[in-house]
Design an enzyme around this catalytic site. Structure first.
Site, PDB file in Angstrom:
ATOM      1  CG  HIS A  25     -23.215  12.468 -58.294  1.00 55.99           C
ATOM      2  ND1 HIS A  25     -21.952  13.129 -57.917  1.00 55.99           N
ATOM      3  CD2 HIS A  25     -23.398  12.648 -59.341  1.00 55.99           C
ATOM      4  CE1 HIS A  25     -21.672  13.621 -59.001  1.00 55.99           C
ATOM      5  NE2 HIS A  25     -22.373  13.470 -59.950  1.00 55.99           N
ATOM      6  CB  CYS A  26     -23.058  15.243 -52.592  1.00 54.86           C
ATOM      7  SG  CYS A  26     -22.646  13.728 -51.474  1.00 54.86           S
ATOM      8  CB  ALA A  27     -18.212  15.647 -52.995  1.00 58.32           C
ATOM      9  NE  ARG A  29     -22.447  11.994 -48.343  1.00 62.12           N
ATOM     10  CZ  ARG A  29     -23.246  12.999 -47.866  1.00 62.12           C
ATOM     11  NH1 ARG A  29     -24.445  12.731 -47.368  1.00 62.12           N
ATOM     12  NH2 ARG A  29     -22.684  14.311 -47.999  1.00 62.12           N
TER      13      ARG A  29
END
Length: 457
Positions: A25-27, A29
């Site tokens: 995961h990113c910030a 999504r």
């Protein structure tokens, strides 16, 4: 919101645990590498609580939850699919990045590689760009004497990142290519060695020439360049990995770095460096000719098409071109154009927020618009505008109008990576950038209302 329940429902709608190759995961999504995307219930996923949109890009199926929420969902989702909490997959025995690349076509894989190299060093370039902006204000409004100690020291701080750029790129590129990052940094150091003439800030200096077995070697450094060190470190990685296959483990630590540095150093100064310099200068010259000749038309086209380019993932390769522009032109005229395309999506999402009667769409469109104005466009693009199609077209219209204006007024940035409101910190002409910002936003807002879209019940 029950994050565990959402995670369990998500696994089912993704086609089960075995259909998820890798997860991270990113910030904002969840980033998933999927075995068979035809097994995904995309519409069902978009109806889940907290989901603001879902799309497939860069070899990954990505689900937008938003800042804060995505971390909480991932905590429950990762154990369900066999992924570890450090964002690396364990169920297939390979890293998430490698799994995603394997699903991409060669061109997308190349763009992703460039992105992986440049994203880690963007903070250094952003800091340098902001310092350059501060120095510009000091000089323009005579805040301090250019000969004063504070000005001289700040000037040193602002130029440092670009002077050692080959070292930063060398380290990052070597890691991306699977080589030793410190050997990559050494190769970058060779290319900016004090024995080589530093061309940074010099216009008429002439370097010495060495006679290397009848071959003239120009003693010119590569401070601020991008392509020469990228090509050289790619060769270095091939050499190092090749040597590690044939050199016995007992002497690997002594022999492999020794031969790698010597061979790659000669290749850098004799072959790759000069070729890379010519290639880099050629790219910036062509762009400069297009920028100077086509003018606002170039901004109109680039600003209108940028969002479509984002859908392909190719935009990840632009960082290298922008860094080359900073070194050769003294400013980045592409980034303000990209910024116009990004904020236009915020304007289109605002129009959807203003007109829609669907409460869930309102809940997505508002935060998505704000996110776009801050430079993060995925929620607006995939959660709102592309979903309804016509707002996406309207955003392209707004981006084209804003792009034409910033090119017409010669707006440039002192760095890369920042768009939207944060770009005010590194832009050379904040006033005209602000006017372009309003043109792109208002243009997209009006175009969205005029084009309309099919409202969900």
């Amino acid at each position: 919101m029950n994050h565990r329940e959402v995670a369990e429902q998500l696994v089912a709608k993704l086609g089960g645990k075995n259909n998820v190759i890798s997860a991270a995961h990113c910030a904002t999504r969840l980033r998933l590498v999927i075995e068979d995307e035809n097994s995904i219930d995309k519409n069902g996923i978009e109806e889940l609580e907290g989901v603001k949109g879902a799309f497939s890009s860069s070899g990954q199926f990505q689900i937008i939850f938003g800042t804060g929420t995505v971390n909480k969902v991932y905590q429950h989702f990762a154990p369900l699919v066999g992924a570890s909490m450090d964002d690396e997959s364990t169920n297939k025995g390979e890293s998430h990045s490698d799994a995603a690349k394997r699903k991409m076509n060669p061109f997308a894989r190349f763009a992703r590689t460039l992105s992986n190299i440049f994203v880690p060093i963007i903070p250094a370039i952003v800091a340098a760009g902001m310092l350059m902006g501060l120095l510009g204000l000091m000089k323009t409004y005579n805040w301090v004497d250019p000969e004063s100690a504070i000005f001289v020291m700040l000037d040193m701080f602002s130029s440092a990142a670009f002077i050692i750029l080959p070292i930063l790129i060398g380290f990052s590129a070597a890691k991306e290519f699977g080589a030793n990052g410190y050997l990559g940094a050494v190769i970058g150091g060779i290319m900016i060695h004090p024995s080589l003439l530093n061309p940074w800030g010099l216009t008429d200096a002439t370097p010495d020439t060495l006679d290397f077995f009848g071959f003239g070697v120009e003693m010119l450094g590569y401070q601020g360049t991008v392509i020469p060190v990228l090509l050289t470190v790619y060769i270095m990685a091939k050499v190092e990995k090749g040597l590690r296959k044939i050199v016995p483990n007992a002497i690997d630590l002594l022999v492999t770095p020794f031969i790698t540095v010597i061979f790659t150093g000669f290749v850098a100064l004799l072959i790759i460096g000069p070729i890379g310099r010519i290639l880099g200068n050629g790219i910036t010259t062509v762009l400069d000719v297009v920028y100077s000749t086509a003018g606002p038309i170039a901004g109109l086209v680039f600003g209108g098409l940028y969002s479509t380019i984002v859908l392909t993932g190719v935009h990840h390769s632009f960082h290298a071109i922008e860094a080359e522009l900073l070194a050769n032109v003294g400013g980045n005229y592409l980034l303000p154009i990209w910024a116009m395309a990004n904020v236009a999506h915020g304007g289109a999402a605002l129009a959807v927020l203003f007109k829609t009667k669907n409460k869930k769409v309102k809940g997505i469109a508002g935060p998505a618009a704000l996110s776009a104005f801050l430079g993060i466009t995925e929620p607006a693009i995939f959660g709102v505008n592309l979903k309804y199609r016509r707002p996406f077209i309207a955003a392209a219209i707004g981006g084209a109008l804003g792009g034409a204006y910033v090119v017409f007024t010669n707006v440039m940035a002192n760095g890369i990576g920042l768009t939207g409101i944060p770009q005010f910190a590194i832009v050379q002409d904040p006033l005209n950038y602000g006017i372009g910002f309003l043109i792109a936003t208002i243009g997209a807002f009006i175009a969205t209302l005029l084009l309309g879209w099919k409202e969900e019940k």
